[in-house]
Design a protein around this motif. Structure first.
Motif, short mmCIF file in Angstrom:
data_model
loop_
_atom_site.label_atom_id
_atom_site.label_comp_id
_atom_site.label_asym_id
_atom_site.label_seq_id
_atom_site.Cartn_x
_atom_site.Cartn_y
_atom_site.Cartn_z
N ASP A 249 61.08 44.17 54.51
CA ASP A 249 60.31 43.41 53.53
C ASP A 249 59.18 44.32 53.06
N ALA A 250 59.35 44.87 51.85
CA ALA A 250 58.37 45.82 51.32
C ALA A 250 57.38 45.09 50.41
N THR B 191 53.66 43.22 49.17
CA THR B 191 52.38 43.82 48.79
C THR B 191 51.46 43.99 49.99
N PRO C 59 54.01 46.55 54.94
CA PRO C 59 55.48 46.50 54.98
C PRO C 59 55.98 46.16 56.37
N TRP D 241 62.38 54.68 49.03
CA TRP D 241 61.32 53.73 49.30
C TRP D 241 60.77 53.13 48.00
N ALA D 242 60.65 53.94 46.96
CA ALA D 242 60.18 53.42 45.67
C ALA D 242 61.15 52.37 45.12
N LYS E 38 60.76 49.13 47.08
CA LYS E 38 59.58 48.37 46.69
C LYS E 38 59.80 47.66 45.34
N ARG E 39 60.47 48.34 44.40
CA ARG E 39 60.76 47.67 43.13
C ARG E 39 61.69 46.48 43.34
N ARG F 234 61.80 44.69 46.05
CA ARG F 234 60.99 43.62 46.66
C ARG F 234 60.17 42.90 45.61
N ASP F 235 59.66 43.63 44.62
CA ASP F 235 58.93 42.98 43.52
C ASP F 235 59.81 42.00 42.77
#
Length: 694
Positions: free
Chosen positions: A52-53, A55, A58, A177-178, A181-182, A184-185
């Protein structure tokens, strides 16, 4: 309507190309992530496989001890997914399936079965794309579309995501990782693995089992595949692996159960379900359209080759057989009828060329209500043997009928007011009338104003298209059109069919077909050359060809009964009308599909192969052009513009056909489209002799 159809067709092909030709087909484990990894938090790199990345800080969680979550990637597959599901049901094991959006769209029933049998479902992107190397817009597209398709196929939505080409957490790079995170957004939890069966390598059942055996008692998320190739080793390994692990005290669970997470899969909204169904329908429609286009491409190619072979073979035979004697030379005088409506720009050159003929003629100019002084100009010339008849504007067919009634001779030549004749054109044109079966003769109309690209393209069309076709029609005895610019007729034949009719916009085609149906033979005399003005602008060309094409469709419909008649009428129907339908209606209608498919091929297929096909087509056109120019005694110089003609002029011509067909189907009536005259012709050019060309 055409714009809507082309936009829809382009959209369908774009969707098909994206889903089928931008698909990541490499096996998951065959792509090794490379690049820096300094940006990956230690809690993730050293943590569990469910990430779960968010805000906040993490988080990554691991499966419970002695718990195995079997996960399957790349499906569903119609061959292997049912076998996997049958085995899991027999073993009373629940698993997690990470499905590819395009495969769900292709096999929605299998996806529904996965959900119905209590297995967990996650997404594996829309086209099995490597999210870490894809641009942000494509990452979003991949996630949105796969979620929509899942909602449409099953009615559920899931936040579980397994990125293609991912492996264990400690292998994550900064790019990975980037992308996590996207995701997860966008509301997704990323599920990686702790153990890879490497079944994608197909190392053998024994090795797959060995790769899948857990080390120690820690929980595992095991990666396997139910699609992407032959999965017989996977099925065989599962049959042995599950009982063995159960016997050792291991428990099998879905991903969420294995990590102690609440059930993440939930029902999709009605709107999501509807949009997903629409997307699945669009994808299936795009597949069907591509299949149809492929067959249409074959049909268009076959028609093009067939036409090229037929016209060249016929032209060669026609050239060898043309110079027979029709009989005793025809020396009787000829009445030449020139219908004129506002033809002051070119009428003088036309009349002077006619009276300069080396055959006795009377010239009858029928002024059809001109407002530019056409009749006054002809009368002021005071040329012996030239008469002017004035009448209120009633249209070209009426003007020709008026001239026919005023003619003094049995043989009649009809000439447009913008056309000039070579000195021997009338004599050549009437020689076939030595054969009493001949009722009409088509001459060889040539473009006089050849300057500029548009003039060159029309010159090529006249020489290659019109005249090659006429040689074929002559041999097959099914000539559908004697052009208004240069045509000879028996007056008795015209009177027997009632003269010219004004019910179509192509009075010359209608008249020729009527003569054929009355039993007369219509022939082509290529030595009877006349020079005509071609449109000098795209707008004028469009109007002229629109009228020609629409009028031809009208004439074909009017004379459709010829298909079932016998004799000369039957030849017109079964040979001439069929040829027109195939090559002047159907083939242009297929042309947009061919062009759109060519663009599709350049973008999504092998550009080299597409280029070779186009080059082959162009070579075929060039070969036809060289032969046609040789037969007509023309210099081949203008053929340098043939490639440009394929890009611009050909598209204009098939758009004309399409608009004409739509106009006819809609039942609309097209008004007469008068041509703009330029007065560019004076003394007729002298074309080289074609004598002796085989």
């Amino acid at each position: 309507m055409l714009t809507v159809l082309l936009v829809g067709l382009s959209g369908a092909l774009l969707l098909n190309g994206y889903t089928h030709h931008l698909f990541g087909s490499a096996p998951d484990g065959s792509v090794t992530a490379t690049g820096p990894h300094d940006g990956v938090p230690a809690a993730i790199a050293d943590g569990g496989p469910v990430i779960d990345a968010g805000t906040g800080a993490p988080r990554a969680v691991r499966p419970k001890a002695r718990t195995i979550a079997i996960t399957f990637d790349d499906g569903p597959d119609p061959a292997w997914t049912p076998q996997v599901l049958d085995l899991l049901r027999a073993q009373k094991v629940k698993a997690t399936f990470f499905v590819v959006g395009t495969e769900v769209a292709a096999h929605p029933e299998l996806t529904r079965r996965i959900v119905a049998e209590g297995h967990q479902i996650g997404i594996h992107t829309f086209t099995h794309t490597n999210l870490s190397s894809a641009p942000a817009w494509r990452q979003g597209l991949e996630l949105r579309q796969s979620q929509l398709i899942l909602a449409g196929a099953t009615g559920v939505s899931t936040p579980l995501l397994r990125p293609p080409y991912s492996s264990e957490p400690d292998a994550l790079t900064d790019a990975d990782w980037a992308s996590i995170k996207r995701a997860r957004d966008a509301g997704y939890l990323t599920v990686l693995t702790t153990q890879d069966s490497e079944d994608w390598r197909r190392p053998g059942t024994t090795q797959v089992i060995a790769n899948s055996m857990p080390k120690g008692t820690s929980g595992q998320i095991l990666l396997m595949h139910d699609a992407g190739g032959d999965r017989s080793q996977t099925v065989a390994a599962l049959q042995k692996l599950i009982p063995v692990l159960k016997a050792r005290g291991y428990r099998f669970a879905t991903v969420s159960d294995a990590v102690g997470m609440a059930q993440p899969v939930h029902p999709a909204s009605a709107i999501e379900h509807g949009r997903g169904m629409a997307l699945i329908g669009a994808m299936r429609l795009s597949d069907g359209i591509l299949t149809v286009l492929t067959w249409l491409l074959y049909a268009a190619g076959a028609l093009s080759v067939l036409r090229a072979v037929a016209t060249v073979v016929a032209a060669r035979r026609h050239a060898r057989e043309r110079y027979w004697s029709w009989g005793d030379p025809v020396t009787e005088p000829v009445s030449v009828i020139v219908p004129a409506y506002n033809e002051s720009a070119g009428i003088e050159a036309s009349v002077r060329s006619l009276v300069a003929s080396d055959h006795p003629v009377e010239v009858i100019v029928v002024d059809d209500g001109s407002t530019d002084g056409t009749a006054d100009l002809v009368e002021s010339l005071a040329i012996p043997g030239v008469r002017v008849i004035r009448q209120a504007n009633a249209g070209k067919p009426a003007a020709l009928n008026t001239g026919l009634q005023a003619s003094s001779h049995e043989l009649v030549v009809m000439v447009d007011g913008d056309t000039v004749f070579e000195p021997d054109a009338v004599r050549m044109l009437v020689q076939p009338f030595a054969d009493p079966a001949v009722g009409a003769v088509s001459g060889n109309a040539k473009v006089g104003n050849r300057g500029g690209l548009l003039g060159r393209w029309q010159h090529i069309e006249y020489v290659v298209g019109f005249n090659l076709d006429r040689r074929l029609f002559d041999l097959a005895e099914c000539m559908p059109t004697v052009p208004g610019a240069v045509g000879g007729f028996r007056r008795g034949a015209l009177e027997r069919i009632g003269g010219l009719s004004d019910v179509t916009l192509a009075e010359d085609t209608d008249l020729t077909m009527a003569l054929c149906r009355d039993g007369w033979r219509v022939v082509y005399e290529e030595r009877a050359r006349a020079w005509t003005e071609a449109p000098a602008s795209l707008g004028a060309l469009w109007r002229q060809r629109y009228r020609w094409c629409y009028g031809t469709l009208q004439a074909m419909w009017k004379h459709r009964g010829a298909w079932i008649q016998r004799g000369q009428a039957g030849k017109l129907g079964r040979r001439g009308l069929t040829y027109l339908m195939l090559f002047q209606v159907l083939l242009p209608l297929l042309a947009p599909a061919v062009d759109v498919f060519a663009i599709y091929g350049l973008v999504f297929l092998n550009p080299l192969r597409v280029g070779l096909v186009w080059t082959g087509f162009l070579a075929l056109q060039l070969g036809m052009g060289l032969y046609a120019f040789r037969l007509d005694g023309e210099k081949a110089g203008p053929l340098w513009s043939l490639p440009l003609q394929q890009f611009v002029y050909r598209q204009l011509m098939y758009l004309v056909v399409i608009q004409s067909v739509f106009t006819a189907l809609a039942g609309s009536r097209l008004r007469w489209q008068r041509m703009e005259r330029y007065g560019s012709l004076g003394v007729p050019p002298t074309a080289p002799s074609t004598e002796g060309f085989p």
